[in-house]
Design a protein around this motif. Structure first.
Motif, PDB file in Angstrom:
ATOM      1  N   UNK A 171       0.781  -1.551   0.037  1.00 29.96           N
ATOM      2  CA  UNK A 171      -0.108  -0.534  -0.374  1.00 29.96           C
ATOM      3  C   UNK A 171       0.621   0.807   0.072  1.00 29.96           C
ATOM      4  N   UNK A 172       2.169   0.972   0.804  1.00 28.62           N
ATOM      5  CA  UNK A 172       2.970   2.488   0.724  1.00 28.62           C
ATOM      6  C   UNK A 172       3.450   2.560  -0.338  1.00 28.62           C
ATOM      7  N   UNK A 173       4.152   2.053  -0.986  1.00 28.41           N
ATOM      8  CA  UNK A 173       5.121   1.670  -2.574  1.00 28.41           C
ATOM      9  C   UNK A 173       4.600   0.967  -3.047  1.00 28.41           C
ATOM     10  N   UNK A 174       3.291   1.779  -3.742  1.00 28.10           N
ATOM     11  CA  UNK A 174       2.704   0.969  -4.400  1.00 28.10           C
ATOM     12  C   UNK A 174       3.430   1.067  -6.222  1.00 28.10           C
ATOM     13  N   UNK A 175       3.895   1.994  -5.899  1.00 26.63           N
ATOM     14  CA  UNK A 175       4.363   2.537  -6.603  1.00 26.63           C
ATOM     15  C   UNK A 175       5.348   1.545  -7.936  1.00 26.63           C
ATOM     16  N   UNK A 176       6.113   0.829  -7.116  1.00 22.47           N
ATOM     17  CA  UNK A 176       6.922  -0.010  -6.985  1.00 22.47           C
ATOM     18  C   UNK A 176       6.432  -2.133  -8.182  1.00 22.47           C
ATOM     19  N   UNK A 177       5.113  -1.537  -7.593  1.00 23.13           N
ATOM     20  CA  UNK A 177       4.299  -2.503  -8.353  1.00 23.13           C
ATOM     21  C   UNK A 177       3.491  -2.381  -9.627  1.00 23.13           C
ATOM     22  N   UNK A 178       3.499  -1.578 -10.406  1.00 24.56           N
ATOM     23  CA  UNK A 178       2.928  -1.339 -11.454  1.00 24.56           C
ATOM     24  C   UNK A 178       3.710  -2.186 -12.346  1.00 24.56           C
ATOM     25  N   UNK A 179       2.355  -2.661 -13.218  1.00 27.04           N
ATOM     26  CA  UNK A 179       2.992  -3.508 -14.156  1.00 27.04           C
ATOM     27  C   UNK A 179       3.026  -5.029 -14.059  1.00 27.04           C
ATOM     28  N   UNK A 180       3.180  -4.849 -12.548  1.00 26.57           N
ATOM     29  CA  UNK A 180       2.774  -6.660 -12.057  1.00 26.57           C
ATOM     30  C   UNK A 180       1.652  -7.344 -11.836  1.00 26.57           C
ATOM     31  N   UNK A 181       1.515  -8.353 -11.480  1.00 28.10           N
ATOM     32  CA  UNK A 181       0.801  -9.343 -11.110  1.00 28.10           C
ATOM     33  C   UNK A 181       0.257  -9.466  -9.921  1.00 28.10           C
ATOM     34  N   UNK A 182       0.295  -8.889  -9.080  1.00 29.22           N
ATOM     35  CA  UNK A 182       0.052  -9.634  -7.069  1.00 29.22           C
ATOM     36  C   UNK A 182      -0.388  -9.565  -6.560  1.00 29.22           C
ATOM     37  N   UNK A 183      -0.326 -10.969  -5.826  1.00 27.82           N
ATOM     38  CA  UNK A 183      -1.840 -12.382  -5.000  1.00 27.82           C
ATOM     39  C   UNK A 183      -1.918 -11.860  -3.330  1.00 27.82           C
ATOM     40  N   UNK A 184      -2.877 -12.151  -3.704  1.00 31.66           N
ATOM     41  CA  UNK A 184      -2.685 -12.209  -1.524  1.00 31.66           C
ATOM     42  C   UNK A 184      -3.343 -13.976  -0.750  1.00 31.66           C
ATOM     43  N   UNK A 185      -2.274 -13.912  -0.774  1.00 28.26           N
ATOM     44  CA  UNK A 185      -1.596 -15.002  -0.563  1.00 28.26           C
ATOM     45  C   UNK A 185      -2.593 -16.092   0.613  1.00 28.26           C
ATOM     46  N   UNK A 186      -3.008 -15.306   1.579  1.00 27.91           N
ATOM     47  CA  UNK A 186      -3.332 -15.261   2.811  1.00 27.91           C
ATOM     48  C   UNK A 186      -4.431 -14.321   2.968  1.00 27.91           C
ATOM     49  N   UNK A 187      -5.360 -15.134   4.192  1.00 31.01           N
ATOM     50  CA  UNK A 187      -6.412 -13.573   4.817  1.00 31.01           C
ATOM     51  C   UNK A 187      -5.041 -12.838   5.854  1.00 31.01           C
TER      52      UNK A 187
END
Length: 189
Positions: free
Chosen positions: A102-118
């Motif tokens: 959430x705080x560094x979201x620009x690093x993740x631009x263009x990537x597929x991010x997954x939530x692995x756990x609740x």
């Protein structure tokens, strides 16, 4: 020892000076199947950024570290060093990783991010993007909740998540709700 020579003809050669030349070796640890050959440099030379493209499944390459610090390629090399590739996972499994996302979201631009756990954020206070931090509104990738949920937290009004449960109870935010709120913030941002 290095010799300086002067060529005075096709076969004439005269040694004009001998001097000690210090050299240093830069080693690379990629933490992938791709390897980068070590480089030998003269004392004080600057290292060129390696041309090899590094990839690692479910990770983002952030750069090179020397010890605990990111390496500055404008630094003259004065000793043997080892540079280690720094990787950031795109699989969010912990509260800390979610908050980093959430705080560094620009690093993740263009990537597929997954939530692995609740993930339960508990009493963590999270603010909404402000004029000085609108990076959340510029995320350009895919966030896949994989049927996991994000629960809890104390949020400012207008944040990506809001603590709007009945009688102050935390709410559970599913992937679809996360994306709905994200889209609303992107429009508002």
């Amino acid at each position: 020892v290095m010799e300086r020579t002067c060529y005075c003809g096709a076969t004439d050669r005269k040694v004009i000076a001998k001097e000690d030349v210090k050299t240093h070796t830069v080693h690379f640890t990629t933490n992938t199947e791709t390897s980068i050959d070590s480089v030998e440099l003269l004392d004080g030379e600057k290292l060129q950024v390696p041309s090899q493209v590094l990839t690692k499944s479910d990770y983002i390459f952030l750069g090179w570290k020397c010890g605990n610090d990111f390496f500055d390629f404008d630094t003259p090399i004065r000793s043997d060093i080892t540079l280690e590739a720094v990787w950031l996972t795109t699989k969010i499994s912990t509260k800390e990783e979610l908050l980093f996302f959430k705080g560094n979201i620009e690093l993740f631009n263009g990537y597929y991010v997954t939530l692995e756990n609740d993930i339960d954020l508990g009493d963590t206070v999270i603010g909404s993007p402000t004029a000085s931090n609108k990076t959340l509104a510029t995320f350009n990738g895919i966030f896949d909740g994989q049927n996991h949920s994000i629960k809890g937290g104390i949020y400012e009004v207008g944040g990506l998540f809001q603590n709007l449960g009945e009688n102050g109870a935390p709410i559970v935010i599913t992937q679809s709700e996360f994306m709905r709120r994200y889209r609303e913030m992107s429009v508002l941002g």
